[in-house]
Motif scaffolding. Structure first.
Motif, mmCIF file in Angstrom:
data_model
loop_
_atom_site.group_PDB
_atom_site.id
_atom_site.type_symbol
_atom_site.label_atom_id
_atom_site.label_comp_id
_atom_site.label_asym_id
_atom_site.label_seq_id
_atom_site.Cartn_x
_atom_site.Cartn_y
_atom_site.Cartn_z
ATOM 1 N N UNK A 10 0.838 -1.158 0.123
ATOM 2 C CA UNK A 10 0.146 0.104 -0.092
ATOM 3 C C UNK A 10 0.919 1.497 0.040
ATOM 4 N N UNK A 11 0.159 2.383 -0.312
ATOM 5 C CA UNK A 11 0.935 3.593 -0.487
ATOM 6 C C UNK A 11 1.468 4.013 1.033
ATOM 7 N N UNK A 12 0.777 3.713 1.994
ATOM 8 C CA UNK A 12 1.529 4.047 3.250
ATOM 9 C C UNK A 12 2.600 3.311 3.686
ATOM 10 N N UNK A 13 2.695 2.054 3.338
ATOM 11 C CA UNK A 13 3.975 1.339 3.675
ATOM 12 C C UNK A 13 4.939 1.815 2.639
ATOM 13 N N UNK A 14 4.659 2.056 1.432
ATOM 14 C CA UNK A 14 5.697 2.628 0.509
ATOM 15 C C UNK A 14 6.270 3.854 1.240
ATOM 16 N N UNK A 15 5.556 4.936 1.543
ATOM 17 C CA UNK A 15 6.012 6.153 2.364
ATOM 18 C C UNK A 15 6.753 5.845 3.567
ATOM 19 N N UNK A 16 6.328 4.803 4.516
ATOM 20 C CA UNK A 16 6.982 4.178 5.681
ATOM 21 C C UNK A 16 8.514 3.937 5.563
ATOM 22 N N UNK A 17 8.402 3.010 4.537
ATOM 23 C CA UNK A 17 9.885 2.828 4.051
ATOM 24 C C UNK A 17 10.770 3.618 3.450
ATOM 25 N N UNK A 18 10.112 4.505 2.829
ATOM 26 C CA UNK A 18 11.028 5.432 2.316
ATOM 27 C C UNK A 18 11.559 6.618 3.287
ATOM 28 N N UNK A 19 10.590 6.874 4.249
ATOM 29 C CA UNK A 19 10.981 7.626 5.579
ATOM 30 C C UNK A 19 12.205 7.024 6.286
ATOM 31 N N UNK A 20 12.095 5.691 6.492
ATOM 32 C CA UNK A 20 13.085 4.897 7.140
ATOM 33 C C UNK A 20 14.230 5.000 6.616
ATOM 34 N N UNK A 116 10.212 19.088 5.396
ATOM 35 C CA UNK A 116 11.585 18.470 5.574
ATOM 36 C C UNK A 116 12.551 18.834 4.632
ATOM 37 N N UNK A 117 13.749 19.173 5.165
ATOM 38 C CA UNK A 117 14.928 18.965 4.442
ATOM 39 C C UNK A 117 15.627 17.436 4.062
ATOM 40 N N UNK A 118 15.159 16.843 4.797
ATOM 41 C CA UNK A 118 15.888 15.475 4.945
ATOM 42 C C UNK A 118 15.247 14.344 4.101
ATOM 43 N N UNK A 119 13.796 14.786 3.800
ATOM 44 C CA UNK A 119 13.183 13.882 3.135
ATOM 45 C C UNK A 119 12.244 14.687 2.090
ATOM 46 N N UNK A 120 11.884 14.178 0.902
ATOM 47 C CA UNK A 120 11.005 14.973 0.017
ATOM 48 C C UNK A 120 9.382 14.618 0.499
ATOM 49 N N UNK A 121 9.304 15.027 1.632
ATOM 50 C CA UNK A 121 7.745 15.050 2.228
ATOM 51 C C UNK A 121 7.630 16.306 2.964
ATOM 52 N N UNK A 122 6.306 16.372 3.058
ATOM 53 C CA UNK A 122 5.799 17.558 3.972
ATOM 54 C C UNK A 122 4.696 17.003 4.593
ATOM 55 N N UNK A 123 4.322 17.705 5.690
ATOM 56 C CA UNK A 123 2.895 17.661 6.368
ATOM 57 C C UNK A 123 2.378 18.810 6.904
ATOM 58 N N UNK A 124 1.044 18.817 7.046
ATOM 59 C CA UNK A 124 0.282 19.907 7.339
ATOM 60 C C UNK A 124 -0.938 19.136 8.291
ATOM 61 N N UNK A 125 -1.324 19.892 9.290
ATOM 62 C CA UNK A 125 -2.386 19.653 10.281
ATOM 63 C C UNK A 125 -2.731 20.985 11.067
ATOM 64 N N UNK A 126 -4.098 20.721 11.699
ATOM 65 C CA UNK A 126 -4.427 21.610 12.942
ATOM 66 C C UNK A 126 -3.702 21.412 14.191
ATOM 67 N N UNK A 127 -3.611 22.308 15.137
ATOM 68 C CA UNK A 127 -3.301 21.975 16.281
ATOM 69 C C UNK A 127 -3.926 23.024 17.221
ATOM 70 N N UNK A 177 7.516 21.387 -5.309
ATOM 71 C CA UNK A 177 6.966 20.306 -6.270
ATOM 72 C C UNK A 177 7.562 19.131 -6.265
ATOM 73 N N UNK A 178 8.657 18.873 -5.551
ATOM 74 C CA UNK A 178 9.318 17.656 -5.660
ATOM 75 C C UNK A 178 8.894 16.920 -4.196
ATOM 76 N N UNK A 179 7.768 17.479 -3.414
ATOM 77 C CA UNK A 179 7.760 16.920 -2.039
ATOM 78 C C UNK A 179 6.307 16.274 -2.147
ATOM 79 N N UNK A 180 6.194 15.189 -1.506
ATOM 80 C CA UNK A 180 4.843 14.649 -1.207
ATOM 81 C C UNK A 180 4.264 14.715 -0.100
ATOM 82 N N UNK A 181 2.968 14.635 0.387
ATOM 83 C CA UNK A 181 2.406 14.556 1.531
ATOM 84 C C UNK A 181 2.606 13.394 2.613
ATOM 85 N N UNK A 182 3.126 13.613 3.674
ATOM 86 C CA UNK A 182 2.918 12.406 4.566
ATOM 87 C C UNK A 182 2.184 12.928 5.742
#
Length: 226
Positions: A10-20, A116-127, A177-182
């Protein structure tokens, strides 16, 4: 006889392995002595932080500066946390909501975006932050604080803020543009085994993926993740 291994592609597992993979690239997992202070060697992670801070000092035009300038065109109260000593960009946007505060509890909602500057991902959320005014120990100036991190708003509590989140996210995609959502939930819920002490933490892990790749100063105390 070897066990049969199965993998959910699944996409989530692929993202997880890429983050790792990126965590292992930038952190000496298994050899904590190479991460102790002062540094024995110059880590690539530290070079990225230094480059980011130098760009800020020299006021260079970067994707982040262009992004923040776009945010400033709106009537939003911003807290640009780019100067933090971590290889990422973070901004807090204070949201205007009906005042749910009472004499006992002070309520505040922010939209948090992290690139993030360590991986091609961003996140966004309410706090959402709830600070208790009347419950405090004698040696504390402020009452206890409880926070909730989430992305999906109930209709009766949205106040049309989904449109704001979508607008900010579209700006992130434009300038990165090279970043994906996590998902922040995945980043905050998944912990790695202990091994090293991050600068922004007071003790050895385990830490969530969020602390390795997005912000090691973010406190998970009294935090509910949805």
């Amino acid at each position: 006889m070897y066990p049969t291994l199965t993998f959910d592609s699944s996409k989530g597992d692929q993202v997880m392995l890429d983050l790792l993979k990126h965590i292992h690239q930038y952190y000496p997992i298994g050899l904590p002595e190479y991460y102790s202070q002062p540094r024995i060697i110059t880590l690539e992670r530290d070079q990225i932080v230094a480059h980011k801070i130098n760009d800020l000092i020299e006021q260079k035009e970067t994707a982040w500066s262009l992004f923040v300038n776009e945010l400033k065109k709106h009537d939003w109260e911003l807290l640009d946390m780019a100067p933090i000593q971590f290889p990422s960009y973070v901004v807090h946007i204070k949201l205007k909501t009906p005042d749910f505060s009472t004499t006992e509890i002070l309520h505040q909602r922010e939209l948090v975006a992290v690139v993030s500057l360590l991986c091609p991902y961003y996140t966004i959320y309410y706090l959402d932050t709830h600070q208790f005014r009347t419950i405090r120990a004698a040696h504390h100036r402020h009452g206890p604080i409880f926070r909730i991190a989430f992305k999906d708003l109930l209709p009766e509590f949205s106040f049309d803020q989904e449109a704001l989140l979508k607008e900010v996210e579209e700006l992130i995609k434009r300038y990165f543009p090279s970043h994906a959502y996590a998902s922040h939930g995945m980043l905050m819920h998944r912990y790695l085994s202990p091994g090293i002490i991050l600068e922004g933490q007071i003790g050895e892990g385990p830490y969530p993926i969020y602390s390795y790749l997005f912000d090691d100063t973010f406190s998970f105390k009294n935090l509910e993740i949805r």
